[in-house]
Motif scaffolding. Structure first.
Motif, PDB file in Angstrom:
ATOM      1  N   SER A   1       3.823  35.858  -9.805  1.00  0.00           N
ATOM      2  CA  SER A   1       3.180  35.606  -8.504  1.00  0.00           C
ATOM      3  C   SER A   1       1.972  36.530  -8.344  1.00  0.00           C
ATOM      4  O   SER A   1       2.098  37.750  -8.400  1.00  0.00           O
TER       5      SER A   1
ATOM      6  N   ALA B   1      -1.558  37.022  -5.792  1.00  0.00           N
ATOM      7  CA  ALA B   1      -2.161  36.588  -4.531  1.00  0.00           C
ATOM      8  C   ALA B   1      -3.521  35.928  -4.772  1.00  0.00           C
ATOM      9  O   ALA B   1      -4.158  36.146  -5.805  1.00  0.00           O
TER      10      ALA B   1
ATOM     11  N   HIS C   1       4.973  45.828 -10.242  1.00  0.00           N
ATOM     12  CA  HIS C   1       3.936  45.120  -9.486  1.00  0.00           C
ATOM     13  C   HIS C   1       2.584  45.220 -10.199  1.00  0.00           C
ATOM     14  O   HIS C   1       1.543  45.412  -9.572  1.00  0.00           O
TER      15      HIS C   1
HETATM   16  C1  LIG Z   1      -4.376  40.498  -8.411  1.00  0.00           C
HETATM   17  C2  LIG Z   1      -2.890  40.612  -8.344  1.00  0.00           C
HETATM   18  C3  LIG Z   1      -2.226  40.155  -7.221  1.00  0.00           C
HETATM   19  C4  LIG Z   1      -0.835  40.243  -7.154  1.00  0.00           C
HETATM   20  N1  LIG Z   1      -0.194  39.725  -6.071  1.00  0.00           N
HETATM   21  C5  LIG Z   1       1.152  39.760  -6.016  1.00  0.00           C
HETATM   22  C6  LIG Z   1       1.840  39.168  -4.920  1.00  0.00           C
HETATM   23  O1  LIG Z   1       1.243  38.606  -4.013  1.00  0.00           O
HETATM   24  N2  LIG Z   1       3.190  39.240  -4.921  1.00  0.00           N
HETATM   25  C7  LIG Z   1       3.886  39.830  -5.935  1.00  0.00           C
HETATM   26  O2  LIG Z   1       5.122  39.864  -5.900  1.00  0.00           O
HETATM   27  N3  LIG Z   1       3.260  40.383  -6.989  1.00  0.00           N
HETATM   28  C8  LIG Z   1       1.920  40.357  -7.059  1.00  0.00           C
HETATM   29  N4  LIG Z   1       1.280  40.888  -8.137  1.00  0.00           N
HETATM   30  C9  LIG Z   1       2.071  41.456  -9.244  1.00  0.00           C
HETATM   31  C10 LIG Z   1       2.395  40.365 -10.295  1.00  0.00           C
HETATM   32  O3  LIG Z   1       3.348  39.457  -9.811  1.00  0.00           O
HETATM   33  C11 LIG Z   1       2.993  40.962 -11.559  1.00  0.00           C
HETATM   34  O4  LIG Z   1       4.070  41.799 -11.215  1.00  0.00           O
HETATM   35  C12 LIG Z   1       1.980  41.750 -12.402  1.00  0.00           C
HETATM   36  O5  LIG Z   1       0.689  41.187 -12.304  1.00  0.00           O
HETATM   37  C13 LIG Z   1       2.403  41.762 -13.854  1.00  0.00           C
HETATM   38  O6  LIG Z   1       1.552  42.578 -14.604  1.00  0.00           O
HETATM   39  P1  LIG Z   1       0.332  42.016 -15.494  1.00  0.00           P
HETATM   40  O7  LIG Z   1      -0.761  41.703 -14.552  1.00  0.00           O
HETATM   41  O8  LIG Z   1       0.038  43.153 -16.396  1.00  0.00           O
HETATM   42  O9  LIG Z   1       0.846  40.795 -16.232  1.00  0.00           O
HETATM   43  C14 LIG Z   1      -0.108  40.818  -8.229  1.00  0.00           C
HETATM   44  C15 LIG Z   1      -0.796  41.267  -9.347  1.00  0.00           C
HETATM   45  C16 LIG Z   1      -2.164  41.165  -9.433  1.00  0.00           C
HETATM   46  C17 LIG Z   1      -2.866  41.626 -10.681  1.00  0.00           C
END
Ligand SMILES: Cc1cc2nc3c(=O)[nH]c(=O)nc-3n(C[C@H](O)[C@H](O)[C@H](O)COP(=O)(O)O)c2cc1C
Length: 317
Positions: free
Chosen positions: A78, A80, A205
């Motif tokens: 997920s 945003a 996250h």
């Molecule tokens: C730009 C961005 C927005 C994110 N928004 C959310 C969100 O709205 N809800 C959530 O549970 N995790 C959010 N995350 C965390 C991602 O779900 C996930 O845990 C994380 O991106 C995994 O790491 P990676 O980017 O190295 O693959 C977000 C991550 C990024 C990079």
């Protein structure tokens, strides 16, 4: 710029295509970004010990996610505001996942409604990530949210008083499985199991919250041990190659989720870009299974010492 051929190639394309604000929002991590760097670097601290001559002409890369079978263990995390990356937004990401049989996790902070995503991808595997709001009505989806910046949104609406018992409340209002995300220690994993969650996502996250927490791949073993098969364990954070997927799965994750790589793919070419990112991870995973001499995910998880910390090999330096 040449055509992207590995997941990290999409990052350079995305940097070129996105507005500065979108790029900064997507790529950044918390505070000094120690955990951000470590999420990727930690994968490289594990080494692979292949077991060859094992007839890998037929390889089954499928895995199970809360009882559903997926053809390869990579799903979309997920994130945003997908429309900041591409006008196709969450629908483009969800369609890419759907076309490959992979799963899509929708963010609470989406730029597309859950109804529109459901209509665009009937029958595919979809999860909803839910921030618990101060207002129970809002958590149940029966009260709308005023438009505001993301920081305002978090401070105004998300409930900082949340406790373990609230998981029981959540389970009482829905028949859906409940998966707890951002579990990063064995102690939290044990609590989650006591509260009868259906799954855990080992996650920090994307290193965007508390800097200094461990890389997810380093936290995975203690969590798998603590859970002891009582619920599914998944992982996200820093997954960029098929061997990263293989390491996480061999260490006990049923599947991994990718966040930023999907946003890069989206920025590169909408649905097709996301499909390319997922296909690369799928193909690399399949090839690394063959090179490891593994015919199935089960074989990967049951094999002994297939993935070891690099300290397994004493350095002569
Ligand atoms: C730009 C961005 C927005 C994110 N928004 C959310 C969100 O709205 N809800 C959530 O549970 N995790 C959010 N995350 C965390 C991602 O779900 C996930 O845990 C994380 O991106 C995994 O790491 P990676 O980017 O190295 O693959 C977000 C991550 C990024 C990079």
């Amino acid at each position: 710029m040449s055509q992207p051929i590995c997941v990290n190639d999409f990052e350079a394309w995305a940097k070129n295509k996105l507005t500065k604000n979108a790029w900064d929002y997507y790529c950044g991590g918390a505070t000094e970004e120690q955990t951000l760097q470590d999420n990727c670097a930690a994968f490289k601290r594990y080494r692979l010990r292949p077991y060859v001559l094992n007839d890998v002409s037929q390889v089954d890369t499928s895995s199970s996610v809360l009882g559903d079978t997926i053809p390869f263990p990579v799903c979309i995390a997920s994130t945003a505001l997908n429309k900041l990356a591409h006008e196709g937004g969450e629908i483009a990401s969800a369609k890419a996942a759907s076309s490959l049989g992979s799963g899509f996790m929708q963010s609470t902070v989406s730029t597309t409604s859950i109804e529109d995503i459901a209509e665009a991808t009937p029958g595919s595997l979809k999860w909803m990530q839910l921030y618990i709001f101060k207002s129970q009505k809002m958590s149940k989806g029966i009260q709308g949210v005023d438009g505001s910046g993301i920081k305002d949104f978090a401070t105004k609406y998300i409930d900082p008083a949340l406790q373990w018992k609230d998981i029981l409340w959540l389970k009482s209002i829905s028949k859906l499985p409940v998966v707890l995300k951002e579990i990063i220690t064995a102690e939290m994993a044990q609590k989650a199991v006591e509260h009868k969650v259906d799954g855990i996502v080992v996650s920090n996250h994307g290193a965007r919250q508390l800097d200094g927490v461990p890389a997810t791949i380093d936290a995975l073993p203690e969590i798998v041990k603590a859970v002891n098969g009582k619920c599914d364990v998944f992982l996200d954070g820093g997954v960029r190659t098929g061997t990263d997927v293989l390491k996480a799965v061999a260490m006990g994750a049923k599947a991994v989720f990718v966040g930023r790589p999907v946003l890069w793919g989206l920025a590169y070419d909408g649905e097709n870009g996301v499909k390319s990112v997922l296909s690369i991870l799928r193909d690399e995973f399949r090839m690394s299974m063959q090179l490891m001499g593994c015919r199935s995910v089960k074989g990967l998880q049951e094999g002994k010492n297939l993935v070891v910390p690099q300290t397994f090999y004493p350095s002569n330096l």
